[in-house]
Design a protein around this motif. Sequence first.
Motif, PDB file in Angstrom:
ATOM      1  N   ASP A  78      -2.737  14.226  -3.762  1.00 32.62           N
ATOM      2  CA  ASP A  78      -2.137  14.248  -2.440  1.00 32.62           C
ATOM      3  C   ASP A  78      -2.464  12.963  -1.679  1.00 32.62           C
ATOM      4  N   VAL A  79      -1.797  12.776  -0.548  1.00 37.45           N
ATOM      5  CA  VAL A  79      -1.973  11.564   0.253  1.00 37.45           C
ATOM      6  C   VAL A  79      -3.419  11.424   0.711  1.00 37.45           C
ATOM      7  N   SER A  80      -4.032  12.532   1.100  1.00 36.32           N
ATOM      8  CA  SER A  80      -5.424  12.485   1.582  1.00 36.32           C
ATOM      9  C   SER A  80      -6.367  11.917   0.521  1.00 36.32           C
ATOM     10  N   THR A  81      -6.205  12.374  -0.709  1.00 34.89           N
ATOM     11  CA  THR A  81      -7.060  11.895  -1.800  1.00 34.89           C
ATOM     12  C   THR A  81      -6.802  10.417  -2.064  1.00 34.89           C
ATOM     13  N   TRP A  82      -5.521  10.033  -2.096  1.00 41.37           N
ATOM     14  CA  TRP A  82      -5.199   8.619  -2.317  1.00 41.37           C
ATOM     15  C   TRP A  82      -5.816   7.761  -1.218  1.00 41.37           C
ATOM     16  N   CYS A  83      -5.686   8.202   0.020  1.00 38.44           N
ATOM     17  CA  CYS A  83      -6.238   7.448   1.155  1.00 38.44           C
ATOM     18  C   CYS A  83      -7.748   7.310   1.031  1.00 38.44           C
ATOM     19  N   GLU A  84      -8.408   8.393   0.676  1.00 38.89           N
ATOM     20  CA  GLU A  84      -9.860   8.360   0.521  1.00 38.89           C
ATOM     21  C   GLU A  84     -10.273   7.359  -0.553  1.00 38.89           C
ATOM     22  N   GLN A  85      -9.548   7.357  -1.676  1.00 41.89           N
ATOM     23  CA  GLN A  85      -9.866   6.435  -2.777  1.00 41.89           C
ATOM     24  C   GLN A  85      -9.577   4.983  -2.414  1.00 41.89           C
ATOM     25  N   LYS A 144      -6.010   8.878   6.670  1.00 45.02           N
ATOM     26  CA  LYS A 144      -4.663   9.425   6.531  1.00 45.02           C
ATOM     27  C   LYS A 144      -3.815   9.043   7.752  1.00 45.02           C
ATOM     28  N   ALA A 145      -4.409   9.107   8.931  1.00 42.50           N
ATOM     29  CA  ALA A 145      -3.692   8.737  10.160  1.00 42.50           C
ATOM     30  C   ALA A 145      -3.268   7.270  10.114  1.00 42.50           C
ATOM     31  N   ASN A 146      -4.142   6.410   9.608  1.00 44.85           N
ATOM     32  CA  ASN A 146      -3.809   4.994   9.516  1.00 44.85           C
ATOM     33  C   ASN A 146      -2.710   4.753   8.498  1.00 44.85           C
ATOM     34  N   GLN A 166       0.832  -1.208   0.000  1.00 44.42           N
ATOM     35  CA  GLN A 166       0.000   0.000   0.000  1.00 44.42           C
ATOM     36  C   GLN A 166       0.868   1.259   0.000  1.00 44.42           C
ATOM     37  N   ILE A 167       1.933   1.246   0.777  1.00 39.35           N
ATOM     38  CA  ILE A 167       2.846   2.393   0.838  1.00 39.35           C
ATOM     39  C   ILE A 167       3.444   2.643  -0.545  1.00 39.35           C
ATOM     40  N   ARG A 168       3.896   1.567  -1.212  1.00 39.59           N
ATOM     41  CA  ARG A 168       4.450   1.701  -2.560  1.00 39.59           C
ATOM     42  C   ARG A 168       3.418   2.299  -3.519  1.00 39.59           C
ATOM     43  N   GLU A 169       2.185   1.799  -3.433  1.00 37.78           N
ATOM     44  CA  GLU A 169       1.130   2.312  -4.316  1.00 37.78           C
ATOM     45  C   GLU A 169       0.879   3.794  -4.064  1.00 37.78           C
ATOM     46  N   CYS A 170       0.854   4.191  -2.797  1.00 38.06           N
ATOM     47  CA  CYS A 170       0.628   5.605  -2.482  1.00 38.06           C
ATOM     48  C   CYS A 170       1.788   6.458  -2.983  1.00 38.06           C
TER      49      CYS A 170
END
Length: 122
Positions: free
Chosen positions: A32-39, A44-46, A20-24
């Motif tokens: 941004d990270v927030s958008t990737w996390c939402e999708q 984001k905290a997790n 998951q980290i690699r994909e992000c």
Amino acid sequence: MAEQTSLVAQQVRLMHWAEQIRECQNRPEGMDVSTWCEQNNITKANYYYRLKRVRQMCLDQLPEAEKPAFVELSRLKAERTATVPEVPVMCIKNGHGLSADIFSSVSPQLLRCLVEAFSHVE
């Protein structure tokens, strides 16, 4: 036996998180990270918790003599590609005032040269 099962489950979870980290880190430029996390249905905290745990797992696998010292540094300019965010994945330093930000796009050859250079400075 239960302890081994738990250890295997932990390793599988960490490997999934590493993917998951690699994909992000390879998300489209401008996202941004927030958008990737939402999708990807993750807070984001997790995401940052998982990033911390994966980095710690990598450090734990290094022999004690090879573990780098981590320090907060001012940001250094570095070349980047469209798919690699300008966020260092590691910062290394030696006891003689040398330090370097390491980005996910660093080649194994350059990383090896940096480690050698840092170990030979007196």
